[in-house]
Motif scaffolding. Sequence first.
Motif, short mmCIF file in Angstrom:
data_model
loop_
_atom_site.label_atom_id
_atom_site.label_comp_id
_atom_site.label_asym_id
_atom_site.label_seq_id
_atom_site.Cartn_x
_atom_site.Cartn_y
_atom_site.Cartn_z
N ARG A 25 7.00 -6.09 -7.53
CA ARG A 25 6.40 -4.64 -8.18
C ARG A 25 5.10 -4.47 -8.16
NH1 ARG A 25 6.96 0.21 -7.20
NH2 ARG A 25 6.70 1.55 -9.06
N LYS A 26 4.35 -5.54 -8.61
CA LYS A 26 2.94 -5.66 -8.94
C LYS A 26 2.28 -5.30 -7.54
CE LYS A 26 -0.88 -8.08 -10.95
NZ LYS A 26 -1.24 -9.11 -11.95
N ILE A 27 2.59 -5.76 -6.44
CA ILE A 27 2.12 -5.45 -5.23
C ILE A 27 2.14 -4.34 -4.90
CG2 ILE A 27 2.02 -5.87 -3.05
CD1 ILE A 27 0.23 -8.04 -4.25
N GLN A 28 3.56 -3.74 -5.14
CA GLN A 28 3.81 -2.18 -4.71
C GLN A 28 2.98 -1.37 -5.51
OE1 GLN A 28 7.88 -1.13 -5.65
NE2 GLN A 28 8.38 -0.79 -3.50
N ILE A 29 3.01 -1.49 -6.91
CA ILE A 29 2.04 -0.63 -7.65
C ILE A 29 0.57 -0.55 -7.16
CG2 ILE A 29 1.29 0.03 -9.87
CD1 ILE A 29 3.95 -0.97 -10.97
N SER A 30 0.22 -1.69 -7.07
CA SER A 30 -1.24 -1.74 -6.66
C SER A 30 -1.57 -1.09 -5.28
CB SER A 30 -1.65 -3.32 -6.69
OG SER A 30 -3.15 -3.49 -6.19
N PHE A 31 -0.73 -1.44 -4.52
CA PHE A 31 -0.98 -0.74 -2.99
C PHE A 31 -0.72 0.76 -3.00
CE2 PHE A 31 0.52 0.64 1.23
CZ PHE A 31 -0.38 -0.09 2.00
N ARG A 32 0.19 1.11 -4.04
CA ARG A 32 0.56 2.79 -4.11
C ARG A 32 -0.88 3.29 -4.88
NH1 ARG A 32 3.77 4.21 -8.97
NH2 ARG A 32 1.68 3.51 -10.12
N ASN A 33 -1.44 2.67 -5.72
CA ASN A 33 -2.63 3.39 -6.29
C ASN A 33 -3.97 3.16 -5.70
OD1 ASN A 33 -0.86 3.73 -8.50
ND2 ASN A 33 -1.27 1.88 -9.70
N ASP A 34 -4.27 2.12 -4.80
CA ASP A 34 -5.43 1.82 -4.17
C ASP A 34 -5.55 2.21 -2.84
OD1 ASP A 34 -5.89 0.67 -6.58
OD2 ASP A 34 -5.27 -1.54 -5.88
N SER A 35 -4.30 2.28 -1.95
CA SER A 35 -4.42 2.27 -0.45
C SER A 35 -3.58 3.31 0.01
CB SER A 35 -4.09 1.09 0.17
OG SER A 35 -5.06 -0.10 -0.56
N LEU A 36 -2.36 3.44 -0.40
CA LEU A 36 -1.28 4.38 0.23
C LEU A 36 -1.83 5.66 0.52
CD1 LEU A 36 1.72 4.59 1.33
CD2 LEU A 36 2.23 5.40 -0.80
N TYR A 37 -2.64 6.49 -0.11
CA TYR A 37 -3.20 7.79 0.03
C TYR A 37 -4.30 7.91 1.05
CZ TYR A 37 -4.46 12.55 -0.97
OH TYR A 37 -5.04 13.77 -0.94
N LYS A 38 -5.02 6.52 1.20
CA LYS A 38 -6.01 6.54 2.24
C LYS A 38 -5.23 6.33 3.57
CE LYS A 38 -9.18 3.89 -0.77
NZ LYS A 38 -9.89 2.89 -1.32
#
Length: 521
Positions: free
Chosen positions: A174-187
């Motif tokens: 879940r930590k990786i999931q949240i971090s990826f969502r916040n930092d990279s998914l929109y890009k």
Amino acid sequence: MQPRPDTLALLAQGKVGIESLKEMLPAERWPDLLGLLQQPTSQPPAILFAAKNLTKIFTENWNLFSAQQRTDIRTFMMNYLYTKGAEFSSAAIGGHDPSTNSALIAVLQSLVQLLCRLSKLTWIDEKERDISISEFSKFFEASVDHCIVGLNIFHELIREINYNAANFSLTEHRKIQISFRNDSLYKVLNLAVSYLTHVCNNSLGAQATPQHVMAICAEALNVSLACLSFDFIGTNPEDSVEDIGTVHFPLVWRPLMEEANVIDLFFRLYSLESATLMDRSKARPTPHAPRPRALTPCTPPFTLQCIAQLVSVRRSIFTNNETRNVFLERVLVGTLQIMKSERGLDDSDTFHQLCRVLMRTKANFLLDEITVSPSYPDWIQHVSRLTYTAFRFWRWSANSLYYLLTLWSRIVLSSPSYPAAATPPSAWEQAAPEIAKAYVETRMYIAEAVCQEESIDDPLENDEMLQQQMQAVPSLIRFRYQPLAEYIASLLDPRITRYKVPAHPLAPLHTRPSRRLGSSV
């Protein structure tokens, strides 16, 4: 039993098959497997075997490697995929032998999966660092084939982040999931949308062949749908694609819904069928061009899946009701154009996905919001025709009936319990009773057809499908209960009378769908 020392070399040269190594190799053989990838003479089956083994070995034994080894392994795989991935992609897209193309695609996919697994393992190690996808940017600064591989990597990376396939602890995952969502998914989503825009504008460049355009379109759609279906709130990946659920885009995605006109882009893409994409580059034809693997899910239904996710976005993502109504109008206009043109609706998957979009539209927007739209009168009329078509061709559209019936059920349930007597019936109030009659009539016809032709699969015996439909049908019947009850009785009473006469065999009643079902289609 451990294989002979030269077995991997023989496998690399294609002199033996994978069946020579029936079991996965032990973890201590990982240097030999990496060496197998480095050999210039390695054949695709050998590379596939090495990639699958390495994925398993690194997943199960990552803690046994030093920090420097981990960095070196991931760097090697990044460079290897950058060098060889484009070659595999180019050979698969331009090849003429389907079996060879499939083998190359399987190899490329296994290598991409290995790199994405290593990326997730590395990010879990680097607990204090934000996730960065800038290291993948070099794929999009090279050739068209590199871009295709880069999009493939992002698609697999999102799947790897979204699903806990390697059985990480729930906290780590879940930590990786949240971090990826916040930092990279929109890009990543913006990158995919930019490539889809290039496809629509025919601006991918002179080096892009028709097969390249098709592959980039399909891979960018893959990435877009993966982003839009992400598990944003950390419940379960399956919950993010529920047919009646709400998609919880982060607030930073607001420009995507309000300013970028992304919904219009996907409706434009819907009209770009495979034949259209191929015709765009007639000046550079490729004889005997194969169908790329990326377009296995054909463009129209895949595009509609993206639209369904956008339609299901939470209400609070919009600044105000005005911007939300503008978005709704785009959805109504886009779906209306599809229903009017009937383009692609002869494909059952496309028809099915359109029904999902229509149902989600009503599930996420109020009836009052829909009825005030300028497009509403034409829209509801064509939705009625689409429903009649689904009833009429019941063998072809059985799986789509649930969405259409749910749509009409939600419309009916949204109406006032006691409408004003002086108010003339609206378009949907006139259509809903006829929809209910058509449903009952076609069920009677199906029962007769099944009795007369034993080879027909009886949809009335599919308990799961019937249960889904029966969740929506009662509200349609109760909406105008008295006339519908009389109509059902008029269908059943003659049959009951015939059953009561034992001296005469039951003569078939040719109850076929009336001309009403087909006259407006």
